[in-house]
Design an enzyme around this catalytic site. Structure first.
Site, PDB file in Angstrom:
ATOM      1  N   HIS A 370       0.812  -1.227   0.000  1.00  0.00           N
ATOM      2  CA  HIS A 370       0.000   0.000   0.000  1.00  0.00           C
ATOM      3  C   HIS A 370       0.841   1.270   0.000  1.00  0.00           C
ATOM      4  O   HIS A 370       0.480   2.260  -0.612  1.00  0.00           O
ATOM      5  CB  HIS A 370      -1.006   0.007   1.152  1.00  0.00           C
ATOM      6  CG  HIS A 370      -0.393   0.140   2.526  1.00  0.00           C
ATOM      7  ND1 HIS A 370       0.088  -0.935   3.227  1.00  0.00           N
ATOM      8  CD2 HIS A 370      -0.191   1.210   3.319  1.00  0.00           C
ATOM      9  CE1 HIS A 370       0.553  -0.519   4.394  1.00  0.00           C
ATOM     10  NE2 HIS A 370       0.411   0.786   4.475  1.00  0.00           N
ATOM     11  N   ASP A 371       1.975   1.254   0.669  1.00  0.00           N
ATOM     12  CA  ASP A 371       2.789   2.469   0.763  1.00  0.00           C
ATOM     13  C   ASP A 371       4.039   2.413  -0.112  1.00  0.00           C
ATOM     14  O   ASP A 371       4.991   3.151   0.134  1.00  0.00           O
ATOM     15  CB  ASP A 371       3.209   2.712   2.221  1.00  0.00           C
ATOM     16  CG  ASP A 371       2.188   3.551   2.969  1.00  0.00           C
ATOM     17  OD1 ASP A 371       1.376   4.235   2.299  1.00  0.00           O
ATOM     18  OD2 ASP A 371       2.201   3.525   4.210  1.00  0.00           O
ATOM     19  N   LYS A 374       5.960   5.487  -1.228  1.00  0.00           N
ATOM     20  CA  LYS A 374       6.804   6.278  -0.329  1.00  0.00           C
ATOM     21  C   LYS A 374       8.279   6.174  -0.701  1.00  0.00           C
ATOM     22  O   LYS A 374       9.088   6.988  -0.283  1.00  0.00           O
ATOM     23  CB  LYS A 374       6.602   5.847   1.133  1.00  0.00           C
ATOM     24  CG  LYS A 374       5.315   6.370   1.756  1.00  0.00           C
ATOM     25  CD  LYS A 374       5.264   6.025   3.251  1.00  0.00           C
ATOM     26  CE  LYS A 374       3.960   6.482   3.888  1.00  0.00           C
ATOM     27  NZ  LYS A 374       3.843   5.970   5.280  1.00  0.00           N
ATOM     28  N   HIS A 399       2.353   9.887  -2.692  1.00  0.00           N
ATOM     29  CA  HIS A 399       2.786   8.480  -2.578  1.00  0.00           C
ATOM     30  C   HIS A 399       1.705   7.509  -3.047  1.00  0.00           C
ATOM     31  O   HIS A 399       2.007   6.421  -3.529  1.00  0.00           O
ATOM     32  CB  HIS A 399       3.258   8.144  -1.155  1.00  0.00           C
ATOM     33  CG  HIS A 399       2.171   7.827  -0.174  1.00  0.00           C
ATOM     34  ND1 HIS A 399       1.485   8.792   0.524  1.00  0.00           N
ATOM     35  CD2 HIS A 399       1.634   6.647   0.233  1.00  0.00           C
ATOM     36  CE1 HIS A 399       0.588   8.221   1.324  1.00  0.00           C
ATOM     37  NE2 HIS A 399       0.651   6.926   1.164  1.00  0.00           N
ATOM     38  N   HIS A 425      -5.860   3.620  -0.824  1.00  0.00           N
ATOM     39  CA  HIS A 425      -5.887   3.413   0.627  1.00  0.00           C
ATOM     40  C   HIS A 425      -6.040   4.705   1.424  1.00  0.00           C
ATOM     41  O   HIS A 425      -6.243   4.666   2.629  1.00  0.00           O
ATOM     42  CB  HIS A 425      -4.674   2.592   1.106  1.00  0.00           C
ATOM     43  CG  HIS A 425      -3.373   3.334   1.142  1.00  0.00           C
ATOM     44  ND1 HIS A 425      -2.641   3.622   0.015  1.00  0.00           N
ATOM     45  CD2 HIS A 425      -2.661   3.842   2.169  1.00  0.00           C
ATOM     46  CE1 HIS A 425      -1.542   4.266   0.348  1.00  0.00           C
ATOM     47  NE2 HIS A 425      -1.526   4.422   1.653  1.00  0.00           N
ATOM     48  N   HIS A 426      -5.937   5.868   0.755  1.00  0.00           N
ATOM     49  CA  HIS A 426      -6.210   7.133   1.455  1.00  0.00           C
ATOM     50  C   HIS A 426      -7.470   7.830   0.959  1.00  0.00           C
ATOM     51  O   HIS A 426      -7.709   8.991   1.285  1.00  0.00           O
ATOM     52  CB  HIS A 426      -5.003   8.066   1.348  1.00  0.00           C
ATOM     53  CG  HIS A 426      -3.837   7.613   2.178  1.00  0.00           C
ATOM     54  ND1 HIS A 426      -3.895   7.505   3.559  1.00  0.00           N
ATOM     55  CD2 HIS A 426      -2.597   7.190   1.830  1.00  0.00           C
ATOM     56  CE1 HIS A 426      -2.735   7.061   4.013  1.00  0.00           C
ATOM     57  NE2 HIS A 426      -1.927   6.856   2.985  1.00  0.00           N
ATOM     58  N   ASP A 454      -4.740   0.136   7.713  1.00  0.00           N
ATOM     59  CA  ASP A 454      -3.579   1.021   7.778  1.00  0.00           C
ATOM     60  C   ASP A 454      -3.714   2.006   8.931  1.00  0.00           C
ATOM     61  O   ASP A 454      -2.794   2.196   9.726  1.00  0.00           O
ATOM     62  CB  ASP A 454      -3.438   1.759   6.439  1.00  0.00           C
ATOM     63  CG  ASP A 454      -2.176   2.600   6.369  1.00  0.00           C
ATOM     64  OD1 ASP A 454      -1.147   2.199   6.937  1.00  0.00           O
ATOM     65  OD2 ASP A 454      -2.230   3.675   5.732  1.00  0.00           O
TER      66      ASP A 454
HETATM   67  P1  C2E Z   1       1.277   6.570   8.183  1.00  0.00           P
HETATM   68  O1  C2E Z   1       2.139   7.056   9.309  1.00  0.00           O
HETATM   69  O2  C2E Z   1       1.434   5.132   7.782  1.00  0.00           O
HETATM   70  O3  C2E Z   1      -0.222   6.854   8.567  1.00  0.00           O
HETATM   71  C1  C2E Z   1      -1.273   6.258   7.844  1.00  0.00           C
HETATM   72  C2  C2E Z   1      -2.600   6.921   8.171  1.00  0.00           C
HETATM   73  O4  C2E Z   1      -2.955   6.726   9.549  1.00  0.00           O
HETATM   74  C3  C2E Z   1      -2.610   8.438   7.989  1.00  0.00           C
HETATM   75  O5  C2E Z   1      -2.837   8.794   6.632  1.00  0.00           O
HETATM   76  C4  C2E Z   1      -3.802   8.829   8.868  1.00  0.00           C
HETATM   77  O6  C2E Z   1      -5.031   8.566   8.215  1.00  0.00           O
HETATM   78  C5  C2E Z   1      -3.684   7.860  10.027  1.00  0.00           C
HETATM   79  N1  C2E Z   1      -2.966   8.497  11.136  1.00  0.00           N
HETATM   80  C6  C2E Z   1      -1.681   8.312  11.468  1.00  0.00           C
HETATM   81  N2  C2E Z   1      -1.375   9.052  12.561  1.00  0.00           N
HETATM   82  C7  C2E Z   1      -2.488   9.744  12.892  1.00  0.00           C
HETATM   83  C8  C2E Z   1      -2.796  10.685  13.951  1.00  0.00           C
HETATM   84  O7  C2E Z   1      -1.951  11.041  14.794  1.00  0.00           O
HETATM   85  N3  C2E Z   1      -4.080  11.166  13.979  1.00  0.00           N
HETATM   86  C9  C2E Z   1      -5.018  10.799  13.067  1.00  0.00           C
HETATM   87  N4  C2E Z   1      -6.257  11.312  13.147  1.00  0.00           N
HETATM   88  N5  C2E Z   1      -4.743   9.925  12.052  1.00  0.00           N
HETATM   89  C10 C2E Z   1      -3.505   9.398  11.981  1.00  0.00           C
HETATM   90  P2  C2E Z   1      -2.420  10.249   6.128  1.00  0.00           P
HETATM   91  O8  C2E Z   1      -2.854  11.286   7.109  1.00  0.00           O
HETATM   92  O9  C2E Z   1      -2.959  10.375   4.734  1.00  0.00           O
HETATM   93  O10 C2E Z   1      -0.851  10.238   6.093  1.00  0.00           O
HETATM   94  C11 C2E Z   1      -0.142   9.474   5.152  1.00  0.00           C
HETATM   95  C12 C2E Z   1       1.293   9.387   5.516  1.00  0.00           C
HETATM   96  O11 C2E Z   1       1.849  10.702   5.550  1.00  0.00           O
HETATM   97  C13 C2E Z   1       1.575   8.818   6.901  1.00  0.00           C
HETATM   98  O12 C2E Z   1       1.578   7.433   6.855  1.00  0.00           O
HETATM   99  C14 C2E Z   1       2.953   9.408   7.191  1.00  0.00           C
HETATM  100  O13 C2E Z   1       3.977   8.704   6.532  1.00  0.00           O
HETATM  101  C15 C2E Z   1       2.869  10.797   6.543  1.00  0.00           C
HETATM  102  N6  C2E Z   1       2.471  11.821   7.523  1.00  0.00           N
HETATM  103  C16 C2E Z   1       1.225  12.231   7.840  1.00  0.00           C
HETATM  104  N7  C2E Z   1       1.282  13.214   8.753  1.00  0.00           N
HETATM  105  C17 C2E Z   1       2.572  13.454   9.037  1.00  0.00           C
HETATM  106  C18 C2E Z   1       3.277  14.347   9.913  1.00  0.00           C
HETATM  107  O14 C2E Z   1       2.692  15.145  10.635  1.00  0.00           O
HETATM  108  N8  C2E Z   1       4.656  14.294   9.910  1.00  0.00           N
HETATM  109  C19 C2E Z   1       5.330  13.412   9.122  1.00  0.00           C
HETATM  110  N9  C2E Z   1       6.660  13.390   9.175  1.00  0.00           N
HETATM  111  N10 C2E Z   1       4.698  12.541   8.287  1.00  0.00           N
HETATM  112  C20 C2E Z   1       3.337  12.557   8.247  1.00  0.00           C
HETATM  113 FE    FE Z   2      -0.141   5.602   2.770  1.00  0.00          FE
HETATM  114 FE    FE Z   3       1.012   2.333   6.018  1.00  0.00          FE
END
Ligand code: C2E
Ligand code: FE
Ligand code: FE
Ligand code: SIN
Ligand code: SIN
Ligand code: SIN
Length: 512
Positions: A370-371, A374, A399, A425-426, A454
């Site tokens: 899925h990712d 990245k 991504h 997946h998003h 996810d």
């Molecule tokens: P990921 O870390 O694998 O997170 C996947 C999904 O889990 C996120 O998709 C979001 O829907 C949910 N999620 C993760 N952490 C949180 C959280 O603290 N609160 C809430 N409400 N949902 C959460 P999303 O938002 O589309 O993000 C995709 C990817 O983007 C993330 O994959 C991560 O790699 C990156 N990302 C998102 N936000 C940040 C951030 O603030 N800082 C950094 N460095 N990366 C981020």
């Molecule tokens: Fe993703």
């Molecule tokens: Fe993931």
């Protein structure tokens, strides 16, 4: 099977003596920039390979060079040349017309005010943006390391994907053979096709022999090269002495060994039937080739043995899919077990949603991809400890589409499902997701399922930008997002058996 990483870092190619240089293209209308750049990078090596410079003094010349050298690793590109934005136009030609998405591009400008860095990185498919004052030796070296590393990883990923396709192709072809001799001969032919058919005269010469236990004797059933005439003979006569002990061991299952004289592998079924494959003179050059060969031989011998064919074949294929996904995890420093958990959570959801077993399995196999996109996200964004700013967020969101692009050119069911999941997946049930804004059942079930899996796992795990949430907190989010972010029917399934899903986290814990 070994779990060596395909992306084994800085591992020299075991065999190659003369190292191919990395091609670097300098595009700049200022002679001096060419001189200073080559001087600053004199004697630079990465992964034991030197640089080879190509020079262009306008965007038009630059485009011609890219056309002639599809294997360029990096382009250092001036912005203002024949026009104010000649460099930016050239980026679009490279990515959109020449369809070269692998080459890394670094823009360099003398007038930083002109084109603000954040919008440029977000709007154009480039990898970095530097001012020309940053031409010092130290800064240039840092830049080259990071660009060549990411180019190398992308190429390795691409080769891996191709290798996986060749394995799937070859396995399918093998299953169509009915006679054991044809079949064994097919194995030997496929091996040279699998191992980089492009560059390797070495493998074209590969001679091999396949043997099978018949009437209590290990007998040659097929051979290529010098072994063509050996059918029906005891294989023991043909192998180097070092092979004998290895064959005598009673260990069941698949085993492989690199001997001085070649590559030997065998499969002993639980009924103690033995199949052997010996490839004379074959020496794998790196971990990736070793792994491809192992996966293929295991598939081939398993099929050859025709026992427990189905499960073994699927296991090896799953292994390769995880290797692809792992490459991303490795870069993003996400915890190693995330992919396994997302796969298992998706599988459980799919089964409870009533999907036929075969479809649920396909989703499980494909979920680790899925990712994958990245891999194309710059380190500075991927591993940023804090929240992302709006431009970084735009890049990060790409991504999903990038994962789709990497996987979509295929007719293999696992990779096709992987491409779909990567893209969807998003997406959100309420249509406010990305990249497309699909809503409700317009999102494939695979996409809706992996979206839940996810997020479930991301929330309950620690990330570089956040701490792990408590399970109560996670449950509350799904209650709140039921029918908004997530498919309500799937949320109901998750909440009804919440502990069972949480248990997957316990079964595949993150290492400390
Ligand atoms: P990921 O870390 O694998 O997170 C996947 C999904 O889990 C996120 O998709 C979001 O829907 C949910 N999620 C993760 N952490 C949180 C959280 O603290 N609160 C809430 N409400 N949902 C959460 P999303 O938002 O589309 O993000 C995709 C990817 O983007 C993330 O994959 C991560 O790699 C990156 N990302 C998102 N936000 C940040 C951030 O603030 N800082 C950094 N460095 N990366 C981020
Ligand atoms: Fe993703
Ligand atoms: Fe993931
Ligand atoms: C690797 O994928 O080889 C490690 C991460 C990196 O070198 O960027
Ligand atoms: C890139 O454009 O960064 C290379 C990855 C890809 O093929 O999309
Ligand atoms: C199904 O309807 O097939 C299961 C849950 C959903 O995706 O709506």
């Amino acid at each position: 099977m070994s779990d060596e990483l395909v992306f084994a870092d800085e591992q020299p190619n075991d065999q190659r003596t003369e190292q191919k240089p990395w091609k670097v293209l300098i595009v700049d209308d200022d002679d001096e920039v060419h001189t200073i750049t080559t001087l600053a990078l004199r004697n630079f090596h990465f992964d034991g390979r030197p640089l080879h410079f190509l020079h262009a003094f306008s965007a038009a010349e630059g485009i011609e060079q890219v056309r002639q050298h599809p294997d360029l690793a990096l382009c250092l590109l001036d912005v203002v040349m024949e026009t104010e934005h000649a460099g930016l136009d050239m980026v679009e030609v490279i990515r959109d017309q020449l369809r070269n998405s692998f080459m890394r591009i670094v823009l360099r400008t003398g007038q930083p005010g002109q084109a603000p860095e954040e919008t440029i990185i977000a709007d154009y498919d480039i990898n970095d943006y530097k001012e020309k004052t940053e031409l010092t030796r130290g800064k240039m070296h840092t830049l080259l390391y990071s660009c060549l590393r990411s180019y190398r990883d992308i190429l390795a990923l691409e080769r891996n994907r191709q290798g996986l396709e060749r394995i799937l192709d070859a396995s399918t072809q093998l299953q169509q053979h009915t006679f054991i001799q044809d079949f064994a001969h097919g194995i030997l032919e496929q091996i040279s096709a699998i191992l980089s058919p492009d560059e390797d005269a070495l493998y074209a010469l590969c001679e091999g022999v396949a043997a099978h236990e018949q009437f209590g004797r290990l007998t040659v059933v097929a051979g290529t090269g010098q072994y063509i005439q050996q059918i029906g003979r005891p294989v023991a006569d043909l192998l180097p002495d070092t092979a004998q002990d290895f064959i005598k061991s009673q260990h069941t299952g698949f085993r492989a060994q690199q001997l001085d004289g070649g590559y030997l592998c065998l499969y002993r079924s639980s009924e103690m039937h033995l199949s052997v494959l010996f490839l004379r003179g074959l020496i794998t050059r790196n971990a990736m080739e070793r792994h491809l060969l192992e996966v293929f031989c295991q598939n081939a011998l398993t099929a050859f043995e025709n026992l427990a064919l189905r499960t073994e074949l699927e296991d090896s294929q799953r292994e390769v899919v995880y290797l692809l996904g792992d490459a991303v995890e490795h870069r993003s420093r996400e915890t190693g077990q995330h992919l396994r958990r997302v796969a298992e959570i998706s599988f459980l959801l799919a089964q409870k949603a009533g999907l036929p077993k075969a479809e649920a399995r396909l989703i499980r196999e494909a979920a680790p991809l899925h990712d994958l996109g990245k891999i194309a996200i710059p380190d500075a964004i991927l591993n940023k400890p804090g929240p992302l700013d709006p431009d970084e967020w735009t890049v990060m969101q790409s991504h999903a589409q990038r994962g789709y692009d990497l996987l979509s050119h295929t007719d293999k069911p696992i990779l096709k499902m992987g491409a779909l999941i990567a893209r969807e997946h998003h997406e959100r049930w309420d249509g406010k997701g990305y990249p497309t804004g699909l809503a409700g059942e317009a999102i494939s079930l695979g996409g809706r399922i992996t979206a839940l899996a996810d997020v479930f796992d991301a929330l309950s795990s620690k990330r570089c930008y956040k701490d792990a949430w408590s399970l109560d907190h996670v449950r509350a989010l799904f209650e709140k997002e039921r029918g908004q972010h997530f498919d309500p029917a799937l949320v109901d399934i998750l909440l009804a058996d919440f502990d069972e899903f949480a248990d997957i986290k316990r079964r595949y814990p993150d290492p400390d």
